[in-house]
Motif scaffolding. Structure first.
Motif, PDB file in Angstrom:
ATOM      1  N   THR A 187      10.692  24.103 -37.149  1.00  0.00           N
ATOM      2  CA  THR A 187       9.711  24.508 -38.047  1.00  0.00           C
ATOM      3  C   THR A 187       9.509  23.540 -39.146  1.00  0.00           C
ATOM      4  N   HIS A 188      10.703  22.798 -39.495  1.00  0.00           N
ATOM      5  CA  HIS A 188      10.687  21.748 -40.574  1.00  0.00           C
ATOM      6  C   HIS A 188      11.861  20.666 -40.201  1.00  0.00           C
ATOM      7  N   THR A 189      11.629  19.394 -40.387  1.00  0.00           N
ATOM      8  CA  THR A 189      12.837  18.454 -40.256  1.00  0.00           C
ATOM      9  C   THR A 189      13.344  18.317 -41.733  1.00  0.00           C
ATOM     10  N   ILE A 190      14.652  18.111 -41.848  1.00  0.00           N
ATOM     11  CA  ILE A 190      15.615  17.962 -43.133  1.00  0.00           C
ATOM     12  C   ILE A 190      16.180  16.829 -43.146  1.00  0.00           C
ATOM     13  N   VAL A 191      16.099  15.922 -44.100  1.00  0.00           N
ATOM     14  CA  VAL A 191      17.334  14.963 -44.331  1.00  0.00           C
ATOM     15  C   VAL A 191      17.632  14.923 -45.820  1.00  0.00           C
ATOM     16  N   VAL A 192      19.007  14.903 -45.896  1.00  0.00           N
ATOM     17  CA  VAL A 192      19.620  14.760 -47.273  1.00  0.00           C
ATOM     18  C   VAL A 192      20.784  13.753 -47.344  1.00  0.00           C
ATOM     19  N   LEU A 193      20.488  12.411 -47.753  1.00  0.00           N
ATOM     20  CA  LEU A 193      21.400  11.537 -47.923  1.00  0.00           C
ATOM     21  C   LEU A 193      21.810  11.295 -49.344  1.00  0.00           C
ATOM     22  N   VAL A 194      23.096  11.574 -49.431  1.00  0.00           N
ATOM     23  CA  VAL A 194      23.847  11.432 -50.902  1.00  0.00           C
ATOM     24  C   VAL A 194      24.971  10.031 -50.814  1.00  0.00           C
ATOM     25  N   ASN A 195      24.564   9.195 -51.658  1.00  0.00           N
ATOM     26  CA  ASN A 195      25.472   8.139 -51.733  1.00  0.00           C
ATOM     27  C   ASN A 195      26.078   7.894 -53.061  1.00  0.00           C
ATOM     28  N   GLY A 196      27.571   7.426 -53.150  1.00  0.00           N
ATOM     29  CA  GLY A 196      27.945   6.737 -54.256  1.00  0.00           C
ATOM     30  C   GLY A 196      28.446   8.064 -55.246  1.00  0.00           C
ATOM     31  N   PHE A 197      28.676   8.939 -54.575  1.00  0.00           N
ATOM     32  CA  PHE A 197      29.148  10.195 -55.782  1.00  0.00           C
ATOM     33  C   PHE A 197      30.460  10.125 -55.808  1.00  0.00           C
ATOM     34  N   THR A 198      30.723  10.694 -57.063  1.00  0.00           N
ATOM     35  CA  THR A 198      32.396  10.724 -57.456  1.00  0.00           C
ATOM     36  C   THR A 198      32.628  12.258 -57.801  1.00  0.00           C
ATOM     37  N   ALA A 199      31.689  13.120 -57.608  1.00  0.00           N
ATOM     38  CA  ALA A 199      31.953  14.659 -57.812  1.00  0.00           C
ATOM     39  C   ALA A 199      32.630  15.075 -56.610  1.00  0.00           C
ATOM     40  N   ASP A 200      33.339  16.312 -56.902  1.00  0.00           N
ATOM     41  CA  ASP A 200      34.136  16.845 -55.657  1.00  0.00           C
ATOM     42  C   ASP A 200      33.004  17.080 -54.469  1.00  0.00           C
ATOM     43  N   ARG A 201      33.522  16.598 -53.274  1.00  0.00           N
ATOM     44  CA  ARG A 201      32.610  16.763 -51.969  1.00  0.00           C
ATOM     45  C   ARG A 201      32.161  18.416 -51.917  1.00  0.00           C
ATOM     46  N   ALA A 202      33.171  19.261 -52.020  1.00  0.00           N
ATOM     47  CA  ALA A 202      32.570  20.675 -51.845  1.00  0.00           C
ATOM     48  C   ALA A 202      31.599  21.131 -52.866  1.00  0.00           C
ATOM     49  N   ARG A 203      31.562  20.597 -54.051  1.00  0.00           N
ATOM     50  CA  ARG A 203      30.517  20.483 -54.986  1.00  0.00           C
ATOM     51  C   ARG A 203      29.183  20.072 -54.451  1.00  0.00           C
ATOM     52  N   VAL A 204      29.296  18.926 -53.850  1.00  0.00           N
ATOM     53  CA  VAL A 204      28.063  18.228 -53.205  1.00  0.00           C
ATOM     54  C   VAL A 204      27.397  19.376 -52.339  1.00  0.00           C
ATOM     55  N   LYS A 205      28.450  19.536 -51.390  1.00  0.00           N
ATOM     56  CA  LYS A 205      27.932  20.425 -49.959  1.00  0.00           C
ATOM     57  C   LYS A 205      27.256  21.724 -50.447  1.00  0.00           C
ATOM     58  N   SER A 206      27.995  22.190 -51.445  1.00  0.00           N
ATOM     59  CA  SER A 206      27.600  23.465 -52.078  1.00  0.00           C
ATOM     60  C   SER A 206      26.144  23.339 -52.657  1.00  0.00           C
ATOM     61  N   SER A 207      25.973  22.224 -53.377  1.00  0.00           N
ATOM     62  CA  SER A 207      24.575  21.883 -54.131  1.00  0.00           C
ATOM     63  C   SER A 207      23.547  21.714 -52.776  1.00  0.00           C
ATOM     64  N   ILE A 208      23.851  21.098 -51.704  1.00  0.00           N
ATOM     65  CA  ILE A 208      23.083  20.779 -50.656  1.00  0.00           C
ATOM     66  C   ILE A 208      22.451  22.205 -50.100  1.00  0.00           C
ATOM     67  N   ALA A 209      23.703  23.020 -49.915  1.00  0.00           N
ATOM     68  CA  ALA A 209      23.542  24.482 -49.317  1.00  0.00           C
ATOM     69  C   ALA A 209      22.398  25.242 -50.148  1.00  0.00           C
ATOM     70  N   ASN A 210      22.734  25.315 -51.255  1.00  0.00           N
ATOM     71  CA  ASN A 210      21.818  25.801 -52.324  1.00  0.00           C
ATOM     72  C   ASN A 210      20.453  25.467 -52.362  1.00  0.00           C
ATOM     73  N   LEU A 211      20.218  24.080 -52.189  1.00  0.00           N
ATOM     74  CA  LEU A 211      18.923  23.477 -51.958  1.00  0.00           C
ATOM     75  C   LEU A 211      18.136  24.007 -51.002  1.00  0.00           C
ATOM     76  N   LEU A 212      18.957  24.347 -49.661  1.00  0.00           N
ATOM     77  CA  LEU A 212      18.380  24.795 -48.582  1.00  0.00           C
ATOM     78  C   LEU A 212      17.915  26.205 -48.545  1.00  0.00           C
ATOM     79  N   LEU A 213      18.742  26.820 -49.366  1.00  0.00           N
ATOM     80  CA  LEU A 213      18.462  28.269 -49.377  1.00  0.00           C
ATOM     81  C   LEU A 213      17.428  28.671 -50.510  1.00  0.00           C
ATOM     82  N   GLU A 214      17.401  27.668 -51.633  1.00  0.00           N
ATOM     83  CA  GLU A 214      16.342  28.013 -52.374  1.00  0.00           C
ATOM     84  C   GLU A 214      14.763  27.656 -51.824  1.00  0.00           C
ATOM     85  N   LYS A 215      14.882  26.640 -50.693  1.00  0.00           N
ATOM     86  CA  LYS A 215      13.574  26.423 -50.268  1.00  0.00           C
ATOM     87  C   LYS A 215      13.058  27.160 -49.145  1.00  0.00           C
ATOM     88  N   PHE A 216      14.100  27.901 -48.349  1.00  0.00           N
ATOM     89  CA  PHE A 216      13.894  28.666 -47.347  1.00  0.00           C
ATOM     90  C   PHE A 216      14.053  29.989 -47.427  1.00  0.00           C
TER      91      PHE A 216
END
Length: 461
Positions: A424-453
């Protein structure tokens, strides 16, 4: 295995171009970066979520920015393979004799004609292992009891073997950075045990050199070298898995051992070509569809390189990439700054944009390969590299995406599915050059998808 795709795209291009045109126009409606997280630079993030049913952009943030995709590149490689190959096709490796058979003696050699099959004796395809036993069975069927020459692993028909120049030296020591060769064997991986220096499986051509050092244990191998360098002290015993720099040597050794164990004598040196060649056994791989699914779910770099090379058999890596990019050009997918240097995404020189990937994902849904393609993506909370992402949420099993990660890079690309498994949707998320904790980055992306859908569902940060 390769099939003609002349004209394959032309019938679909006209109805696809208007989608890309609308997508480019909508790119100007910029959305704010979803979260202000320390250690993430919004300018190095590309997000594009497209509503397939509504033909509209649901969210865009830097959709046109070209970024490092990491293993999301495998979704591009897989798309090209499905457009150019028969999904039910297989790699074939022929075993031939090259001399006369007199009575119970083969006067020549036993030659294994290798063509880049990345799955030979792979632990990931248990139903296809047993090449050594099959060769022995073929020799017994011919009642051969002695071979005057030896076992020859022929890789002459596979050009540009090994590791792409753009892969980092720090990666090539490890199984995930192993090269692709004409002859690939047991995932091109070995276990090195210390202090004995024993390699399992054996690689007769590879050596282990000890260099005095008072520091901690460090193991290295130079690009193109068949020698492991061991520095530092080995406390007790140590073993780890490493890339095999010469899988042909392992293949030859194991075939020789199997033949001799069966009571058939065989020499260590090849003899002059006897002229007469006869195929006595053909080893086949799993079907292309299954190889693609396995490499996508597990994110296997070596198999991805093998599949890239399959679209230009007998030619160089650059030729395969040229053919791949021609597909996207003909499909009118935006690619002005596209950079593809491998099939796996391990190269940090690769560059894709969220807009490019969205165009490719949309285009694949218009092709005869649509169902096969969508089935390749691992499901959130259930499979492979996605098994822990969005687990136990309303999106478990409904998000099908390829992940990509390396130092400072976290990417996702794929589809949202309805209850029947239809995108029903295409989804692309590309994050480069981060220094934050990877788990934090992935959690934020998960939050984004939950908020949208799933607006009523959210993850705690």
């Amino acid at each position: 295995m390769n099939r003609d795709v002349t004209g394959l795209l032309s019938g679909r291009i006209l109805r696809f171009v208007f989608v890309i045109t609308a997508l480019v126009a909508a790119i100007n409606a910029r959305a704010a970066f979803p979260e202000n997280i320390k250690g993430i630079d919004p300018d190095k993030v590309g997000i594009l979520i497209y509503d397939l049913n509504g033909d509209s952009v649901l969210m865009d943030h830097n959709g046109s920015k070209w970024l490092i995709p990491a293993s999301v590149m495998k979704s591009v490689t897989s798309a090209a393979v499905l457009l150019t190959e028969d999904a039910d096709g297989k790699f074939s490796t022929q075993v031939v004799t090259d001399g006369k058979i007199k009575g119970s003696s083969l006067e020549g050699n036993l030659i294994v004609e290798c063509n880049g099959d990345p799955t030979v004796e792979s632990r990931h395809f248990q139903n296809n292992i047993g090449i050594c036993d099959s060769i022995v069975a073929s020799l017994k069927r011919l009642e051969i009891k002695s071979i005057g020459g030896s076992v020859v692993i022929n890789q002459d028909n596979f050009q540009d073997a090994g590791i792409p120049a753009s892969w980092l030296n720090e990666d090539i020591l490890w199984p995930y950075g192993t090269g692709l060769y004409g002859a690939n064997y047991k995932d091109n991986t070995i276990k090195l045990s210390l202090p004995s220096g024993v390699m399992t499986p054996s690689v007769p051509s590879v050596t282990v050199e000890r260099e005095p050092s008072n520091g901690g244990l460090k193991i290295s191998r130079q690009r193109g070298s068949k020698q492991f360098i061991v520095r530092g002290k080995v406390k007790g015993s140590h073993s780890d898995n490493y890339a095999n720099p010469d899988p042909a040597s392992t293949m030859q050794s194991e075939i020789l051992n199997a033949i001799r164990a069966a009571g058939i004598s065989v020499g260590n040196e090849a003899v002059k070509d006897g002229g007469k060649r006869e195929v006595i056994y053909t080893h086949t791989s799993p079907v292309i569809r299954d190889i693609l699914h396995s490499l996508m779910v597990r994110s296997d770099n070596m198999m991805a390189e093998g599949m890239l090379r399959s679209i230009a058999p007998g030619k160089k890596r650059a030729d395969a990439i040229k053919r791949e990019t021609a597909l996207w050009k003909e499909a009118k997918i935006p690619m002005e700054q596209l950079v593809i240097e491998d099939g796996s995404g391990l190269s940090r020189n690769d560059r894709l944009s969220a807009l490019f990937l969205t165009g490719l994902y949309r285009y694949m849904l218009t092709t005869d390969a649509a169902a096969d393609y969508v089935s390749l993506f691992p499901r959130a909370g259930l499979e492979g590299t996605m098994r822990n992402f969005l687990k136990s949420t309303a999106l478990e099993g409904r998000i099908a995406m390829k992940t990509g990660s390396m130092r400072g890079v976290q990417c996702f690309g794929g589809y949202l599915l309805d209850e029947q498994g239809k995108p029903t949707h295409t989804i692309v998320v590309l994050v480069n050059g981060f220094t934050a904790d990877r788990a934090r980055v992935k959690s934020s992306i998960a939050n984004l998808l939950l908020e949208k859908f799933v607006p009523t569902k959210n993850l705690d940060n």
